[in-house]
Every structure is written in structure tokens, then in C-alpha cells.
Motif scaffolding. Structure first.
Motif, PDB file in Angstrom:
ATOM      1  N   SER A 237      35.022  63.686  49.017  1.00 26.28           N
ATOM      2  CA  SER A 237      36.895  63.061  50.027  1.00 26.28           C
ATOM      3  C   SER A 237      36.566  62.738  51.038  1.00 26.28           C
ATOM      4  N   GLY A 238      36.953  62.506  51.487  1.00 25.22           N
ATOM      5  CA  GLY A 238      37.277  61.167  53.514  1.00 25.22           C
ATOM      6  C   GLY A 238      36.212  60.279  53.546  1.00 25.22           C
ATOM      7  N   GLU A 239      35.320  59.885  52.696  1.00 24.92           N
ATOM      8  CA  GLU A 239      34.724  58.679  52.333  1.00 24.92           C
ATOM      9  C   GLU A 239      35.263  57.375  52.591  1.00 24.92           C
ATOM     10  N   SER A 240      34.586  56.734  53.325  1.00 22.06           N
ATOM     11  CA  SER A 240      35.561  55.017  53.763  1.00 22.06           C
ATOM     12  C   SER A 240      34.132  54.166  53.676  1.00 22.06           C
ATOM     13  N   LYS A 241      35.056  52.691  53.482  1.00 26.03           N
ATOM     14  CA  LYS A 241      34.866  51.884  52.660  1.00 26.03           C
ATOM     15  C   LYS A 241      34.772  50.791  52.691  1.00 26.03           C
ATOM     16  N   ASP A 242      34.600  49.291  53.457  1.00 26.54           N
ATOM     17  CA  ASP A 242      35.458  48.210  54.434  1.00 26.54           C
ATOM     18  C   ASP A 242      34.768  47.222  53.212  1.00 26.54           C
ATOM     19  N   TYR A 243      35.969  46.151  52.742  1.00 28.65           N
ATOM     20  CA  TYR A 243      35.218  44.887  52.354  1.00 28.65           C
ATOM     21  C   TYR A 243      36.588  43.654  52.644  1.00 28.65           C
ATOM     22  N   LYS A 244      35.919  43.044  53.004  1.00 27.61           N
ATOM     23  CA  LYS A 244      36.262  41.552  53.338  1.00 27.61           C
ATOM     24  C   LYS A 244      36.897  41.683  51.651  1.00 27.61           C
ATOM     25  N   TYR A 245      36.590  41.504  51.080  1.00 27.91           N
ATOM     26  CA  TYR A 245      37.614  40.865  49.490  1.00 27.91           C
ATOM     27  C   TYR A 245      37.466  42.474  48.432  1.00 27.91           C
ATOM     28  N   LEU A 246      38.349  43.044  48.991  1.00 30.72           N
ATOM     29  CA  LEU A 246      38.919  44.112  47.802  1.00 30.72           C
ATOM     30  C   LEU A 246      39.460  43.524  46.313  1.00 30.72           C
ATOM     31  N   ILE A 247      38.833  43.499  45.189  1.00 30.39           N
ATOM     32  CA  ILE A 247      39.994  43.546  43.690  1.00 30.39           C
ATOM     33  C   ILE A 247      40.163  45.325  43.415  1.00 30.39           C
ATOM     34  N   LEU A 248      41.477  45.029  42.820  1.00 26.02           N
ATOM     35  CA  LEU A 248      42.431  46.606  42.618  1.00 26.02           C
ATOM     36  C   LEU A 248      42.499  46.760  41.038  1.00 26.02           C
ATOM     37  N   GLY A 249      41.630  47.283  40.290  1.00 27.68           N
ATOM     38  CA  GLY A 249      41.795  47.512  38.996  1.00 27.68           C
ATOM     39  C   GLY A 249      40.378  46.467  38.425  1.00 27.68           C
ATOM     40  N   GLY A 250      39.782  47.142  37.321  1.00 32.21           N
ATOM     41  CA  GLY A 250      38.335  46.546  36.721  1.00 32.21           C
ATOM     42  C   GLY A 250      38.455  45.417  34.909  1.00 32.21           C
ATOM     43  N   GLY A 251      39.918  44.817  34.833  1.00 29.24           N
ATOM     44  CA  GLY A 251      40.068  43.817  34.009  1.00 29.24           C
ATOM     45  C   GLY A 251      39.742  42.609  34.016  1.00 29.24           C
ATOM     46  N   ASN A 252      40.798  42.425  32.803  1.00 30.95           N
ATOM     47  CA  ASN A 252      40.491  40.627  32.324  1.00 30.95           C
ATOM     48  C   ASN A 252      40.429  39.699  33.733  1.00 30.95           C
ATOM     49  N   ALA A 253      41.607  40.294  34.765  1.00 26.08           N
ATOM     50  CA  ALA A 253      41.366  38.740  35.239  1.00 26.08           C
ATOM     51  C   ALA A 253      40.033  38.882  36.833  1.00 26.08           C
ATOM     52  N   ALA A 254      40.729  40.834  37.278  1.00 22.55           N
ATOM     53  CA  ALA A 254      38.907  41.422  37.522  1.00 22.55           C
ATOM     54  C   ALA A 254      37.974  40.415  37.752  1.00 22.55           C
ATOM     55  N   GLY A 255      37.672  40.439  36.805  1.00 23.17           N
ATOM     56  CA  GLY A 255      36.073  39.760  36.058  1.00 23.17           C
ATOM     57  C   GLY A 255      36.206  38.864  36.489  1.00 23.17           C
ATOM     58  N   TYR A 256      37.417  38.004  36.380  1.00 25.39           N
ATOM     59  CA  TYR A 256      37.584  36.335  36.748  1.00 25.39           C
ATOM     60  C   TYR A 256      37.221  36.704  38.010  1.00 25.39           C
ATOM     61  N   ALA A 257      37.938  36.927  39.004  1.00 33.42           N
ATOM     62  CA  ALA A 257      37.698  36.676  40.242  1.00 33.42           C
ATOM     63  C   ALA A 257      36.486  37.073  40.653  1.00 33.42           C
ATOM     64  N   ALA A 258      35.856  38.304  40.455  1.00 34.01           N
ATOM     65  CA  ALA A 258      34.781  38.522  40.632  1.00 34.01           C
ATOM     66  C   ALA A 258      33.693  37.336  40.978  1.00 34.01           C
TER      67      ALA A 258
END
Ligand code: FDA
Length: 428
Positions: A1-22
Motif C-alpha cells: 500500500s501507499g504505492e502510486s502510479k501515474d498514467y496519461k490515459y487511465l481506463i477504470l474497469g476491465g470489461g467490454n468497453a475497456a478492451g475496445y478503449a485499449a
């Protein structure tokens, strides 16, 4: 815990829409670890509709990695290696429990912080759970949304061949799971209060044809007023039946397995205080931008302007999940991307039947033909076709239906009603 990661593009959720967004982000050429998916599921994004179909009854059954996105939309099958090869961080088993959109930060249950420049919210829906009913915690009661649920349901159905299986709800899930249970060799009983199944789309006469087909397969109906009041079980905590009522009279329908499909609710809890909401989802514009800059919402969660009918809607359908994800990514990279102009499209497959619908089911339905071998239904208002449905359409019919729904042609209702051949009707 306490870790932190930064992204330019972050997709929250790993379902149907997420796969197509990636997929869309990769097509834009995002650099290594510029984009990530954060999902509470333990598997990479997949085509969710498979779970109530070939996953349950096919021999051998459909299983991952067979149906990862984007196979349903004619794209690559994105297994975990695909994400690795394309530099997208796939972070699984990670549930986000708080969001601070002002600070551009999400925090997971495990305490990891995810920063973003742009966020795509694709949290989808969760099934409505009948948690307040008596016996709601008994073993043998199933809900169906994720791969893990479907694995349990599969085991349950296959352990109950020849036995009663109770299906609560007469919508998509109920209709498809009842068919799957029947194919597996169970004896499904469909229980729902509406006068007929698929009541939001099917007219009574359409539903009647499907219900007759189901009855011939041995599926029983408890409908038209039948309400699920609770669950009864044995001393070991296993389900033994469902308590129903009709006109105030109660009875117990016995069965050791039950699947509940009574609708779904958008997973919006994290954002209700920070974003403008509508229809239970996140309100977005024609570019899928929410009320906060750099925050997008796609798929089931998005309440978007349905341009063709000039109203706001949410669509819990896979074609929209795919298209909205791709559109949002386009808009992120190019301000001049035109507004989303979606044509509503629904489909389902049960037994050897399969239907498709395009458009808006407003007006009077005119039915041409029968579900075997083929049937079309036209919804007509003020002489214009608003929606069109075909059971067992050919690839060409699919194209024709999309054009009809888009153009809303005027038709001669008397002439259409007199037809018996859907092929002729689709040409009118
Ligand atoms: P989806 O539900 O796919 O994904 C949401 C993701 O977000 C999940 O991975 C979830 O775990 C994750 N998530 C949510 N909250 C989170 C949090 N706080 N932290 C981390 N992760 C979080 N449609 C259709 O057109 N034809 C069909 O035949 C069917 N059939 C069908 C069958 C079954 C069984 C279901 C459940 C659904 C269908 N659908 C369908 C509907 C279709 O599957 C649905 O519209 C899409 O999956 C929507 O895609 P989304 O990405 O919006 O949500």
C-alpha cells in the motif's frame, strides 16, 4: 500500500468497453506505460455476452481466452500478452474504492494511488440483487455478470441435469439462461411478473411465439403477476425452492438452483458527488466527456445524447460499449471529432433462434411471418417505420434493417400487414 502510479490515459474497469478503449489507444500509438486498465476482475477484458450463451451450454463450452475482446468486433484477441506487447499496463484484481477527480487520482482497496491526465470510466453495471428477500443468502442462488459468476452457474446447471432450475426474470438474462439450462438438460421454470417475456421490446404477439417455442422445449412459465417473494432452503443452507405469490396467494416452487436476472444498476457510486448524473449513469456529451474536463465515461455507465432521437439515454448493450469506447478515444485525440450518432441495435440468440433489432420500438408493431423459418416486425408511427426486428436474419437483412431504422421510410401499413413473407416486407 501507499504505492502510486501515474498514467496519461487511465481506463477504470476491465470489461467490454475497456478492451475496445485499449485497442483504440494502441491504434493511436500510445507509448509504453502511458495507458493502463485497472479492473477488479481477475481476467483481461472479454466479450461479456458469451457468458449467457455458449459459455453455459456449448460442448466444449466457450472459455477464456477464447472470447477476450476484441474478437466480437472483428479485432485481435487481446490476451494478457497483447497488453504487454503493446505497452498497456493491465492491472487486474484491483478494485478502486475512492476517486478524487479534482486531484486526478483514484485509490484502490489495496491502497495504491492511480494518477491520470485523462480518465475513461468504464465500470459498467452490476446485477440487481434481491438481498432484502427472505433466504437471499442460501446456496444455489446465482446472479450473472462476470466470468467468475458464469463458472459457478455452469457447475450448478450441469449438476442439475434432469432437475428443476428456477429462472427469475423474463428479460435477456432470463430468456438466454432458461434456453441454456434447457439445452444442458435441466427443466427450467421461468418466473416473472410481466404479462410476457422481453416486455420492454417484444409485443404480446411476438412474445407469444417465443413462449410457445419455449414451452415446446419443456420450459414452464409462471408469469403475469407471479412475484418472487423469497427463497426457502434446507437446514444446510441450500436452496430448496422459491416462494412466489399470485394475487396475494403464496406458493413454493421447488428447485435447488436459481438464477436471478432482474436487471442491472450502473456502477456509479464513486462519482455521484463529483460528476453530473442522469438516468442513474454519468452524463456525457457527444464526445463522451463528463461534466469534469478530461474525465470520460463509456459503455453501460454513460448517459449520452442519442442524436437520432434527440434524447438522453443509457444503453446496456455491447455494440454501444464497443463504439462508445472507440469514439471517446477519437475525441480525446481530436477535438473536431463529430458527435456520436448511434443507431440502437439489440440482439439475442437462444436455441437455434437468433434475432436482431434496429431503431426505436415506438408505434404499432406489425408482424410478418413466424419465428420459424423467419419473422420480421416493423414498429410504425404516423406511417413511418421507427424500428425493425428480424428473427433469423441473413447478413443482407442486417444491412437492410440498419438502413430502414436510420431512414425511417414511410410505408403502406395495409399492404405491409397483408404480407406473410418477411423477405418481401424488408424490401418495401
Ligand atoms: P462491463 O460490465 O463489461 O465492464 C465493467 C468493468 O468494470 C468490469 O470489469 C468490472 O469488474 C469493472 N469495475 C466496476 N467497478 C469497478 C471498480 N470500482 N474498480 C475496478 N473495476 C471495476 N449485450 C448485447 O448487446 N447482446 C447480448 O447478447 C448481451 N448479453 C449479455 C449477457 C450477459 C450475461 C451480460 C451480463 C450482459 C450482456 N450484454 C449483452 C450486455 C453487455 O455485456 C454490456 O452492455 C457490456 O458488457 C457493457 O460494457 P462495459 O464495459 O460498459 O461494462
Amino acid at each position: 500500500s501507499g504505492e502510486s502510479k501515474d498514467y496519461k490515459y487511465l481506463i477504470l474497469g476491465g470489461g467490454n468497453a475497456a478492451g475496445y478503449a485499449a485497442r483504440a489507444l494502441v491504434a493511436k500509438g500510445v507509448g509504453k506505460s502511458e495507458a493502463a486498465i485497472v479492473s477488479r476482475e481477475e481476467v483481461a477484458p472479454y466479450e461479456r455476452p458469451a457468458l449467457s450463451k455458449a459459455f453455459l451450454f456449448a460442448d466444449p463450452p466457450a472459455r477464456l481466452p477464447g472470447f477476450h475482446t476484441c474478437v466480437g468486433g472483428g479485432g485481435d484477441r487481446q490476451e494478457p500478452e497483447w497488453y504487454e506487447d503493446n505497452g498497456v499496463d493491465l492491472i487486474l484484481n484491483e478494485e478502486i474504492v475512492s476517486a478524487d477527480l479534482g486531484d486526478k487520482k483514484l485509490t484502490s482497496k489495496a491502497g495504491t494511488e492511480f494518477g491520470f491526465d485523462k480518465l475513461v470510466i468504464a465500470t459498467g453495471c452490476s446485477p440487481i440483487v434481491l438481498s432484502k428477500l427472505e433466504g437471499a443468502d442460501l446456496k444455489g442462488i446465482h446472479y450473472l455478470r462476470e466470468n467468475a459468476d458464469a463458472l459457478q452457474l455452469y457447475d450448478s446447471l450441469h449438476a442439475r441435469k434432469g432437475e428443476d432450475v428456477l429462472v427469475i426474470g423474463g428479460g435477456y438474462i432470463g430468456m438466454e439462461v432458461a434456453a441454456a439450462a434447457s439445452i444442458v438438460g435441466c427443466k427450467p421454470k421461468l418466473i416473472f411478473p410481466d404479462s410476457h417475456m422481453m416486455s420492454r421490446l417484444f409485443s404480446p404477439s411476438m412474445a407469444d411465439k417465443y413462449e410457445s417455442f419455449y414451452k415446446e422445449k419443456g420450459i414452464e412459465f409462471y408469469k403475469n403477476g407471479y412475484r418472487c417473494e423469497g427463497f426457502v432452503g434446507d437446514e444446510d443452507g441450500n436452496l430448496s425452492g422459491v416462494k412466489v405469490s399470485l394475487d396475494g396467494k403464496e406458493e413454493v416452487i421447488p428447485g435447488k438452483a436459481c438464477i436471478v436476472g432482474v436487471g442491472a444498476r450502473p456502477n456509479s457510486r464513486l462519482f455521484t458527488d463529483q460528476l453530473e448524473m442522469e438516468l442513474g449513469g454519468i452524463k456525457v456529451d457527444g464526445q463522451f466527456q463528463s461534466s469534469v474536463k478530461d474525465v470520460y465515461a463509456v459503455g453501460d455507465i454513460a448517459a449520452f445524447p442519442l442524436k437520432i432521437y434527440d434524447r438522453t439515454t443509457r444503453m446496456e448493450h455491447v455494440a454501444h460499449a464497443r463504439q462508445s469506447a472507440a469514439h471517446a478515444v477519437d475525441a480525446m485525440f481530436d477535438d473536431s471529432t463529430p458527435d456520436y450518432d448511434y443507431l440502437p441495435y439489440f440482439y439475442s440468440r437462444v436455441f437455434n433462434l437468433s434475432w436482431q433489432f434496429f431503431g426505436d420500438s415506438v408505434g404499432e408493431p406489425v408482424v410478418v411471418g413466424d419465428i420459424q423459418p423467419k419473422m420480421s416486425v416493423f414498429w410504425i408511427k404516423d406511417g413511418q417505420v421507427n424500428g425493425v426486428f428480424t428473427e433469423s436474419p441473413s447478413a443482407e437483412d442486417t444491412e437492410v434493417m440498419a438502413v430502414i431504422a436510420r431512414e425511417r421510410p414511410s410505408v403502406d401499413v395495409a399492404k405491409l400487414s397483408a404480407l406473410t413473407d418477411p423477405d418481401e416486407a424488408l424490401k418495401l
